[in-house]
Design a protein around this motif. Structure first.
Motif, short mmCIF file in Angstrom:
data_model
loop_
_atom_site.label_atom_id
_atom_site.label_comp_id
_atom_site.label_asym_id
_atom_site.label_seq_id
_atom_site.Cartn_x
_atom_site.Cartn_y
_atom_site.Cartn_z
N LEU A 23 58.84 24.89 43.23
CA LEU A 23 60.08 24.18 43.54
C LEU A 23 59.77 22.83 44.18
N THR A 24 58.77 22.81 45.07
CA THR A 24 58.35 21.54 45.66
C THR A 24 57.84 20.58 44.60
N LEU A 25 57.06 21.10 43.65
CA LEU A 25 56.58 20.25 42.55
C LEU A 25 57.75 19.70 41.74
N ALA A 26 58.76 20.53 41.49
CA ALA A 26 59.93 20.05 40.74
C ALA A 26 60.64 18.93 41.49
N VAL A 27 60.77 19.10 42.82
CA VAL A 27 61.41 18.06 43.63
C VAL A 27 60.58 16.78 43.60
N ILE A 28 59.27 16.92 43.71
CA ILE A 28 58.39 15.74 43.65
C ILE A 28 58.51 15.06 42.29
N GLY A 29 58.54 15.86 41.22
CA GLY A 29 58.66 15.28 39.89
C GLY A 29 59.97 14.52 39.72
N ILE A 30 61.06 15.10 40.19
CA ILE A 30 62.36 14.41 40.11
C ILE A 30 62.33 13.12 40.92
N SER A 31 61.70 13.19 42.09
CA SER A 31 61.61 12.00 42.94
C SER A 31 60.79 10.91 42.26
N MET A 32 59.68 11.28 41.65
CA MET A 32 58.86 10.29 40.95
C MET A 32 59.65 9.65 39.81
N MET A 33 60.39 10.45 39.08
CA MET A 33 61.19 9.91 37.99
C MET A 33 62.29 9.00 38.52
N TYR A 34 62.93 9.42 39.62
CA TYR A 34 64.02 8.62 40.17
C TYR A 34 63.52 7.30 40.72
N MET A 35 62.38 7.34 41.40
CA MET A 35 61.84 6.13 42.02
C MET A 35 61.31 5.15 40.99
N ASN A 36 61.02 5.59 39.79
CA ASN A 36 60.37 4.74 38.80
C ASN A 36 61.25 4.48 37.58
N THR A 37 62.54 4.51 37.79
CA THR A 37 63.46 4.13 36.73
C THR A 37 64.74 3.66 37.35
N GLU A 38 65.56 3.03 36.56
CA GLU A 38 66.85 2.55 37.02
C GLU A 38 67.89 3.60 36.65
N VAL A 39 68.64 4.04 37.66
CA VAL A 39 69.62 5.09 37.44
C VAL A 39 70.67 4.61 36.44
N GLY A 40 70.93 5.45 35.46
CA GLY A 40 71.92 5.12 34.44
C GLY A 40 71.31 4.70 33.12
N THR A 41 70.02 4.41 33.11
CA THR A 41 69.38 3.97 31.86
C THR A 41 68.88 5.14 31.04
N GLY A 42 68.84 6.32 31.62
CA GLY A 42 68.35 7.48 30.89
C GLY A 42 66.84 7.38 30.67
N ILE A 43 66.37 8.06 29.61
CA ILE A 43 64.94 8.03 29.31
C ILE A 43 64.67 7.28 28.01
N SER A 44 65.69 6.54 27.54
CA SER A 44 65.49 5.81 26.29
C SER A 44 64.44 4.72 26.44
N TRP A 45 64.30 4.22 27.67
CA TRP A 45 63.33 3.14 27.87
C TRP A 45 61.90 3.62 27.66
N LEU A 46 61.66 4.93 27.71
CA LEU A 46 60.31 5.44 27.45
C LEU A 46 59.91 5.18 26.00
#
Length: 777
Positions: A23-46
């Motif tokens: 669960l901690t890893l999942a939270v860390i993963g979500i945090s890494m994704m949130y911190m390294n993208t702009e909210v609202g852009t989705g994952i299309s930029w990948l």
């Protein structure tokens, strides 16, 4: 067992610990994704393989275009012969009726600096002084003109006045925009190249550019570009998004009203220069890598959480690995609704503590821009953990069949059922129908209110919900009545089967409830009691038959010896008359005892069915004629007249001849013993519904204060004083033998009239032209 319990407990604790880690890893993963993208852009930029294909590049390019046009607007204001000129006039003001005062760039910068305003290393306007004198902020300066805004319009009289400090700040802001472009794109190497050319068509040109030596084709080949000229309104570009306001900006900055112009801007996507584009391209790659790392960490966390959660779901509630023993914690004994409410309250309390204490800790550890995300993540983790604790308790209850059994609703339903079980069906129907009418009355009232407010949307919604609720109530009421009728039909069917002789029948109580369940259980108890009593009776009869058989067998041997010795003594012809009388009495009583013993054995065998029958076709009429002939002389002893009404046609029945003779012998002997002397004994054979019935009737010498059923019991005699010889077994034997042969045996008593009726199914019949006659004998 204790070792197995301990081993299971260790495994569960390890699974819980692993689940928390994942669960901690999942939270860390979500945090890494949130911190390294702009909210609202989705994952299309990948999917954008390069920085120049991303929305960030588009945004930066659009911003730089706006800055370039700002530079175009302010270059001639701040420069003279391609260099910054501090003597250029910025604006003109006058105070009241005073003379016009013109401020140069140098004077503006000096005054602004005296007030604490200047440009920092990034060419942004900053201020390090927060208190100003009233003279600097007073809007008492009438503005005659602004060099940096020559086309300014005045919509109100107050717009023509401003303070000297505000005017200086306006100049600094314009200078900031000028220096931003000049420093980034002209004075230093840049990956963005631009050319803006205004041409009069008569050899006069104005050029704004940081790439004067590059041709348009060379700029197109660099990577991303956009091009616009006066000959077309369509922008030529290879960007994913067309730059905005490009034509408007070109017209707005055409200060000389030249007829010909073009705009060209391109970015070298190899990023040779160390500028903002190169830095953002490198950062884009890093962010993308960190985002993908976050996706990987999140995937591992989710998979680990699901695997550990699946294991915990499987073993939850079990003490051992083989799942042979279930258990509940103390808090699992709380009612289901109470537990859900308690979990909800605990969740709210934990959220409150998180807000008062956890937020402050997060604010110390995390940057301000990420506070909102961290707070929401903390809330999600608290809700998840509290819900997991509650869900596993509900799961243990489900496995122990306590989820519904230990619910308040089930307790209420059980209390209502117990209440109705203790009362009549009338009381139950009255209560349920009263509740049904009450709910319908309330529902109809709500419908009337909603129709009154029907123009409101909420009223329409409540109206639909109310009608749907009444429909559901009607359905459940019908279903309840249907189930109740079905249960009553099952009860009636069970009663019919038990009444029909199937005393071993047991109702299936599954699906029964309330008073119907109680009645079904009582019916099963009655059936069990009847079956037990019947078995006991059968056992008693069998024991009685065995006892009679054994005793009769034991008596038979010495009795035979007595009869033989009496016979021997009689043959000696002893002259003493007294001895002869004694021998006659002994002979008579021993013969009677022998007959009684034989009757006992035969009655026992007949009642238990332990007889071998030799069934054959017999003419009942002929057999009655023979029996009448056998008993004519015997009846004459007591002056009894035998009157027979027999048909001339044969009536063939299927019976054992020897056993049927014994039946007839017993009923004829019964008439001989108990009929009134000097009376008549009537016999008759007749046919009814494919049955042949033989009837013998006589008037009893003694009053008959007994029923026909009692007379067929063993050792029961119509002669209560027992003055006549008889064992009380004749009719019982006759009845048992008749039923064994498939016939019927009835005794009818009307006052002193005694009648026996014996019937057998007719197998075949022969008809003659003669009528039946009455033959007196």
């Amino acid at each position: 067992m204790k070792l197995k319990d301990y081993s299971m407990r260790i495994r569960k604790n390890i699974a819980v610990l692993l689940h928390l880690i994942f669960l901690t890893l999942a939270v860390i993963g979500i945090s890494m994704m949130y911190m390294n993208t702009e909210v609202g852009t989705g994952i299309s930029w990948l999917l954008d393989r390069k920085y120049e294909d991303s929305e960030e590049f588009e945004h930066q390019f659009q911003k730089d275009l706006n800055d370039i046009f700002a530079y175009v607007a302010y270059r001639d204001v701040f420069e003279t012969d391609g260099a910054l000129d501090l003597s250029n006039e910025m604006f003109s003001v006058n105070r009241g009726d005073g003379p016009e005062i013109i401020y140069t760039l140098e004077e503006v910068l000096r005054y602004a600096k005296s007030q604490g305003f200047y440009l920092d290393e990034n060419f942004q306007v900053v201020n390090d002084m927060f208190l100003y004198d009233n003279a600097s902020t007073a809007k008492d300066q009438h503005v005659n003109w602004r060099a940096y805004d020559p086309n300014a319009t005045i919509s109100e009289p107050g717009d023509a006045y401003s303070s000297l400090l505000d005017l200086c700040k306006e100049v600094l802001t314009c200078l900031s925009k000028y220096y931003t472009v000049y420093y980034r794109m002209i004075d230093n190497p840049s990956n963005l190249y631009f050319q803006i050319l205004y041409d009069s068509g008569e050899g006069e040109q104005v050029l704004y550019s940081n790439a004067e030596d590059l041709s348009l084709e060379e700029m197109r080949s660099m990577g991303r570009y956009c091009f616009l000229n006066n000959e077309s309104i369509v922008i030529e570009t290879n960007l994913n998004q067309i730059p905005q306001d490009l034509a408007v900006s070109m017209e707005k900055n055409n200060f000389y009203d030249f007829d010909h112009y073009y705009f060209m801007a391109s970015v070298d996507t190899d990023y040779p220069a160390d500028d903002l584009y190169a830095a953002e391209a490198l950062e884009f790659q890093h962010v993308r890598e960190r985002f993908l790392e976050g996706v990987l960490v999140l995937s591992i966390g989710i998979v680990g959480c699901l695997v550990t959660l699946f294991y915990l779901v499987l073993v939850s509630g079990y003490r051992t690995e083989d799942r042979s023993s279930l258990y509940l914690h103390d808090y699992d004994l709380i009612t289901t609704e109470g537990w859900i409410a308690l979990v909800a309250l605990c969740t709210l309390f934990m959220l409150f503590l998180g807000e008062k204490m956890g937020y402050k800790l997060l604010h110390l550890l995390i940057q301000k821009k990420s506070w909102d995300f961290a707070e929401r993540m903390q809330q999600a983790v608290i809700i998840y953990l509290c819900c997991m604790v509650g869900a596993f308790s509900l799961l243990r209850r489900y496995k122990n069949h306590q989820l519904l059994e230990n619910s308040m609703i089930q307790h209420l339903i059980r209390d209502i059922n117990e209440h109705f079980v203790q009362h009549t069906f009338t009381h139950q129907l009255f209560c349920l129908y009263t509740a049904f009418l009450g709910v319908h009355a309330a529902g109809i009232g709500m419908i009337a209110i909603m129709l009154y407010f029907f123009h409101y949307p909420w009223a329409k919604l409540l109206l639909v919900a109310d009608i749907a609720g009444l429909a559901v109530l009607d359905y459940h009421t019908f279903r309840k009545l249907f189930i109740s009728c079905e249960q009553e039909d099952r009860i009636a069917d069970a009663i019919a089967k038990i009444a029909g002789g199937d005393t071993s029948y047991q109702m299936d109580v599954d699906g029964l409830s309330g008073k119907e369940l109680s009645i079904a259980q009582m019916i099963n108890s009655i059936g069990t009691g009847l079956e037990r009593a019947l078995q006991e009776k059968v056992k008693s009869e069998r024991l009685k038959a065995d006892l009679i058989t054994n005793v009769s067998h034991d008596i038979k041997t010495p009795l035979t010896s007595i009869i033989n010795y009496v016979d021997l003594l009689k043959r000696e012809k002893i002259p003493n008359k007294k001895v002869q009388e004694y021998l006659n009495v002994l002979d008579q009583k021993s013969q009677r005892l022998k007959t009684l013993t034989e009757d006992l054995v035969e009655a026992s065998k007949a009642s238990s069915g332990n007889l071998k029958l030799e069934m054959a076709r017999i003419d009942l009429v002929e057999m009655i004629w023979q029996t009448n002939g056998e008993f004519e002389e015997k009846y004459a002893i007591r002056h009894l007249d035998l009157v027979s009404s027999l048909p001339n046609e044969s009536m063939i029945i299927e019976a054992d001849g020897r056993r049927l003779w014994r039946v007839l012998e017993n009923v004829y002997n019964n008439a001989f013993k108990y009929a009134m002397e000097h009376s008549r004994v009537y016999t008759e054979v007749m046919r009814e519904n494919d049955f042949a019935y033989f009837t013998i009737k006589n008037v009893s010498e003694n009053p008959l204060n007994i029923s026909g059923e009692e007379l067929t019991e063993r050792f029961v005699r119509g002669d209560v004083s027992r003055t006549t010889e008889g064992s009380g077994l004749g009719l019982s034997i006759a009845q048992s033998l008749t039923k064994l042969q498939g016939g019927t045996f009835e005794i009818l008593i009307d006052g002193d009239l005694f009648k026996v009726r014996i019937g057998f199914p007719i197998q075949e019949k022969k008809k003659t032209n003669e009528d039946s006659t009455e033959n007196p004998t």
